[in-house]
Design a protein around this motif. Structure first.
Motif, PDB file in Angstrom:
ATOM      1  N   ASP A   1       0.907  -1.039   0.044  1.00  0.00           N
ATOM      2  CA  ASP A   1      -0.073  -0.028   0.020  1.00  0.00           C
ATOM      3  C   ASP A   1       0.915   1.329   0.166  1.00  0.00           C
ATOM      4  O   ASP A   1       2.279   1.040   0.020  1.00  0.00           O
ATOM      5  CB  ASP A   1      -0.842  -0.041   1.321  1.00  0.00           C
ATOM      6  CG  ASP A   1      -2.229   0.779   0.806  1.00  0.00           C
ATOM      7  OD1 ASP A   1      -2.246   1.535   0.099  1.00  0.00           O
ATOM      8  OD2 ASP A   1      -3.127   0.560   1.736  1.00  0.00           O
ATOM      9  N   ASP A   2       0.420   2.507  -0.012  1.00  0.00           N
ATOM     10  CA  ASP A   2       0.813   3.585   0.062  1.00  0.00           C
ATOM     11  C   ASP A   2       0.701   4.074   1.472  1.00  0.00           C
ATOM     12  O   ASP A   2      -0.305   4.306   1.949  1.00  0.00           O
ATOM     13  CB  ASP A   2       0.425   4.778  -0.932  1.00  0.00           C
ATOM     14  CG  ASP A   2       0.578   4.283  -2.279  1.00  0.00           C
ATOM     15  OD1 ASP A   2       1.723   3.557  -2.727  1.00  0.00           O
ATOM     16  OD2 ASP A   2      -0.320   4.494  -3.386  1.00  0.00           O
ATOM     17  N   TYR A   3       1.927   4.723   1.957  1.00  0.00           N
ATOM     18  CA  TYR A   3       1.597   5.022   3.694  1.00  0.00           C
ATOM     19  C   TYR A   3       2.560   6.366   3.608  1.00  0.00           C
ATOM     20  O   TYR A   3       3.109   6.928   2.549  1.00  0.00           O
ATOM     21  CB  TYR A   3       2.599   3.969   4.320  1.00  0.00           C
ATOM     22  CG  TYR A   3       1.826   2.606   4.368  1.00  0.00           C
ATOM     23  CD1 TYR A   3       0.895   2.294   5.213  1.00  0.00           C
ATOM     24  CD2 TYR A   3       2.291   1.566   3.526  1.00  0.00           C
ATOM     25  CE1 TYR A   3       0.389   1.082   5.290  1.00  0.00           C
ATOM     26  CE2 TYR A   3       1.731   0.275   3.551  1.00  0.00           C
ATOM     27  CZ  TYR A   3       1.099   0.174   4.230  1.00  0.00           C
ATOM     28  OH  TYR A   3       0.163  -0.924   4.261  1.00  0.00           O
ATOM     29  N   VAL A   4       2.157   6.886   5.131  1.00  0.00           N
ATOM     30  CA  VAL A   4       3.038   8.154   5.332  1.00  0.00           C
ATOM     31  C   VAL A   4       3.487   7.750   6.707  1.00  0.00           C
ATOM     32  O   VAL A   4       2.857   7.221   7.822  1.00  0.00           O
ATOM     33  CB  VAL A   4       2.050   9.356   5.455  1.00  0.00           C
ATOM     34  CG1 VAL A   4       2.778  10.581   6.168  1.00  0.00           C
ATOM     35  CG2 VAL A   4       1.291   9.754   4.026  1.00  0.00           C
ATOM     36  N   ALA A   5       4.784   7.962   6.981  1.00  0.00           N
ATOM     37  CA  ALA A   5       5.507   7.823   8.243  1.00  0.00           C
ATOM     38  C   ALA A   5       5.416   9.225   9.031  1.00  0.00           C
ATOM     39  O   ALA A   5       6.016  10.181   8.540  1.00  0.00           O
ATOM     40  CB  ALA A   5       6.866   7.537   8.033  1.00  0.00           C
ATOM     41  N   LEU A   6       4.471   9.227  10.126  1.00  0.00           N
ATOM     42  CA  LEU A   6       4.548  10.454  10.962  1.00  0.00           C
ATOM     43  C   LEU A   6       5.257  10.314  12.034  1.00  0.00           C
ATOM     44  O   LEU A   6       5.650   9.311  12.785  1.00  0.00           O
ATOM     45  CB  LEU A   6       2.990  10.785  11.782  1.00  0.00           C
ATOM     46  CG  LEU A   6       1.810  10.537  10.583  1.00  0.00           C
ATOM     47  CD1 LEU A   6       0.495  10.895  11.428  1.00  0.00           C
ATOM     48  CD2 LEU A   6       2.077  12.006   9.518  1.00  0.00           C
ATOM     49  N   THR A   7       6.662  11.154  12.117  1.00  0.00           N
ATOM     50  CA  THR A   7       7.804  11.262  12.853  1.00  0.00           C
ATOM     51  C   THR A   7       7.655  12.473  13.926  1.00  0.00           C
ATOM     52  O   THR A   7       7.541  13.382  13.500  1.00  0.00           O
ATOM     53  CB  THR A   7       8.874  11.098  12.012  1.00  0.00           C
ATOM     54  OG1 THR A   7       8.977   9.817  10.934  1.00  0.00           O
ATOM     55  CG2 THR A   7      10.119  10.694  13.094  1.00  0.00           C
TER      56      THR A   7
END
Length: 554
Positions: A445-451
């Motif tokens: 899938d397509d993701y976003v890493a919130l850091t």
């Protein structure tokens, strides 16, 4: 192997509860809940082995035994005072102890000396007979002296003993805490791995009896009597009707007295493998078990008769090899859930389970990915199956600047969310982790890493395919701000820009006269507060990405 680890761990804990003095009036079990219990034996976390062992064994404890439960390191990191008597010694406490262990966190230090002392005091060891069973996978980390405590408790107690199970300790580590048990007249059992657990069980259960007293002078030989059988009860067990007898010592036997209404009464014994024994005349309930399969019979024993009943489990064996992706190695990080007719069980890594025959639902989870398959299992059958979850692997790290220093800070937080937003603009959260080198198993899938690191927040989009092995570098575009304000009540960081109402956004506040935070690059104002309401002085500051800035507000 994971199933064997669970059954062996359960057996050794049962040994602790029987051979270790559970005949005493009151007993407190102390469980090590430090962070090291996340370590694995044969692919299964030690904390899960301990939980399942407690649940299994406590079901067989006599109802009138008064058992308590204490833990340390389960509420706070880095605290030597995190010791709690969760379940006071009482009859019928099995379910309460199991529930407490199942809901417990494992994250703290190892104040084992102080815990044993508190348990002894809770048992009023200077007034009554008392027993403490300590299960630990680590050495004392809070300055206590377990050897000296053992001598003190033995000298001041009425009839006190401490028994210690070293769960996963090396031989050298075991010697350092064995004195706690030995100085009280108790026992120390080394349980470093499966082989050591088995050997400890064999040596304790099958220990040779003391040498007999010299026989008196022989009397005239009596008239010979007819030979009697050595045992009057020799049951056997098979997986399926007409199948071969189970003889690999994987099975267990539970024998109970039968009450007048035919229900289960007092427990007589629990044995493993081949059973040959003598039972007094009377009515019994006998249960044959192999992993999750069981068969029960009511048996009436009469004097002078022998019994060799056959138990049929009507079960089969499932062997599940979990894989992250097609063609990958067997995953030791997989959780394998078996849902069989009448119940369920959980294994880890390469999983093998003996379960009742019928339709089996097998769910394999690796990280955020799951795969479920249904298997028809006939009695006596062994089904071996590879299950591919279809996930990719990502390792995330944060950097102050692109190509700059790595943020090697345990306070780094990573949240993986799906890139596609919901209709309300939010994103679905998938996984969380903390610290550098955070590892994630994710479905394609397509993701976003919130850091997040202190006051700095960054979003890094990425995509995963099954079988991927990615190293993802998140750029924080931030620096470190070290603030000092002698005599301050609190320190506050605000944006330098004012909104339309002339107010500046507060990024954060800390009480005291010093504070260090990771802050996004940009311009800010640092304010020194001398009281809860007052504001004494403010100083502007510019933060550069990848740089450390130190200021003093006086």
């Amino acid at each position: 192997m994971a199933g064997l680890a669970r059954s062996v761990a359960a057996a050794i804990l049962l040994l602790s509860m029987t051979s270790f003095g559970f005949a005493a009036n009151k007993v407190i079990i102390i469980l090590d809940a430090s962070g090291s219990m996340w370590a694995q034996i044969d692919g299964k976390p030690k904390l899960e082995i301990a939980r399942e062992s407690l649940r299994t064994v406590l079901q067989s404890v006599p109802a009138d035994d008064e058992i308590g439960f204490m833990a340390y390191g389960h509420r706070q990191k880095g605290s030597c005072e995190d010791i709690e008597l969760i379940v006071p010694p009482q009859a019928g406490s099995a379910s309460a102890i199991s529930a407490a262990a199942d809901s417990m966190k494992f994250l703290g230090k190892t104040p084992l000396t102080a815990a044993v002392k508190q348990a002894a005091e809770a048992l009023k060891y200077t007034e009554d007979k008392a027993t403490v069973v300590l299960i630990t996978d680590g050495l004392e980390t809070c300055g206590g002296d377990p050897c000296a405590l053992g001598k003190e408790l033995k000298e001041t107690g009425v009839d006190f003993r401490a028994d210690v199970v070293g769960f996963g300790l090396s031989a050298d580590e075991g010697r350092q805490i064995a004195c706690l048990a030995e100085n009280t007249g108790g026992k120390y059992i080394q349980a470093s791995d499966e082989k050591a657990l088995q050997q400890a069980l064999v040596e304790t259960v099958a220990a040779p009896a003391p040498a007999p007293e010299p026989a008196p002078a022989p009397a005239p030989a009596p008239a010979p009597e007819p030979a009697k059988p050595a045992f009057n009860f020799t049951p056997s067990v098979v997986m399926a009707e007409g199948g071969s007898e189970i003889s690999n010592n994987s099975n267990a036997w539970e024998i109970y007295k039968a009450d007048t209404d035919g229900t289960r009464g007092d427990q007589v014994m629990t044995e493993y493998g081949d059973l040959k024994t003598n039972l007094e005349p009377g009515d019994y309930i006998v249960i044959a078990r192999d992993d999750e399969a069981r068969s029960e019979q009511k048996i009436k024993i009469e004097a002078g008769k022998t019994y060799d009943p056959l138990f049929t489990l009507n079960a089969g064996t499932l062997v599940i090899h979990p894989h992250a992706s097609q063609g990958s190695e067997i995953s030791g990080e997989a959780r394998v859930d078996f849902a069989y007719p009448g119940g369920s069980t959980t294994h880890y890594g390469d999983a093998k389970a003996t379960v009742p025959a019928g339709e089996q639902k097998v769910t394999v989870q690796i990280g955020a990915g799951t795969a479920t398959e249904t298997v028809q299992l006939a009695a006596g059958q062994t089904v071996e199956k590879d299950v591919v979850v279809g996930v990719g692997h990502a390792v995330l790290n944060a950097y102050y600047t692109a190509g700059g220093d790595k943020a090697d800070n345990s306070g780094i937080g990573f949240e993986i969310v799906k890139a596609k937003k919901k209709i309300d603009g939010s994103r679905e959260s998938v996984e969380h982790s903390y610290g550098p080198d955070s590892k994630f198993w994710l479905p394609p899938d397509d993701y976003v890493a919130l850091t997040t690191l202190d006051l700095a927040v960054s979003e890094q989009p990425f995509s995963i395919k099954a079988g991927d092995n990615q190293d993802i570098k998140v750029t924080l575009d931030a620096g470190v701000l070290a603030m000092s304000a002698p005599g301050a009540y609190s320190i506050e960081v605000l944006s330098s820009k004012k909104d339309i109402e002339g107010k500046r956004k507060s990024l954060g506040l800390s009480y005291g006269d010093s504070w260090q935070q990771t802050v996004p690059a940009g311009d800010y104002v640092v304010i020194r507060h001398m009281s809860a309401e007052g504001q004494e002085k403010e100083v502007p500051v510019t933060i550069k990405a990848g740089a450390r800035t130190e200021i003093t507000v006086q």
